[in-house]
Design a protein around this motif. Sequence first.
Motif, PDB file in Angstrom:
ATOM      1  N   ALA A  19       0.862  -1.182   0.000  1.00  0.00           N
ATOM      2  CA  ALA A  19       0.000   0.000   0.000  1.00  0.00           C
ATOM      3  C   ALA A  19       0.896   1.229   0.000  1.00  0.00           C
ATOM      4  O   ALA A  19       1.930   1.249   0.663  1.00  0.00           O
ATOM      5  N   THR A  43      -4.071   6.983  -2.852  1.00  0.00           N
ATOM      6  CA  THR A  43      -3.710   5.693  -2.263  1.00  0.00           C
ATOM      7  C   THR A  43      -3.701   4.623  -3.354  1.00  0.00           C
ATOM      8  O   THR A  43      -4.674   4.492  -4.103  1.00  0.00           O
ATOM      9  N   VAL A  45      -2.831   0.387  -4.016  1.00  0.00           N
ATOM     10  CA  VAL A  45      -2.636  -0.911  -3.358  1.00  0.00           C
ATOM     11  C   VAL A  45      -2.339  -1.970  -4.408  1.00  0.00           C
ATOM     12  O   VAL A  45      -2.748  -1.856  -5.568  1.00  0.00           O
TER      13      VAL A  45
END
Length: 97
Positions: A19, A43, A45
């Motif tokens: 992440a 973000t 991931v």
Amino acid sequence: EQQSSFVADFTPGVLKFSAAVQYIGERFYSSDNSASVPPYAVTDVSTSARIDAGSLEFLPRIAVDDLFNRRYEVIYAYPMPGRTYRLGLSIQFNQGK
């Protein structure tokens, strides 16, 4: 001037989870610094696996960029695409086996 990132990896056995969060502060696009693009945080991931098959090693991977589907611009008037998905597969030949 304001930029930071945080990356975390977790590898239990053959799996790997990652992440990353990146924050970019306000950026000016006018010569007199009167106009700016607002700050943003994104973000990303991903997960991957390491599969050993004799002399071959397979590395499948899936990733999601901009997980929370934020609307932001890196360059003024050029919006980023939002959430994107990527799939990949690497194959490595291990001569030592």
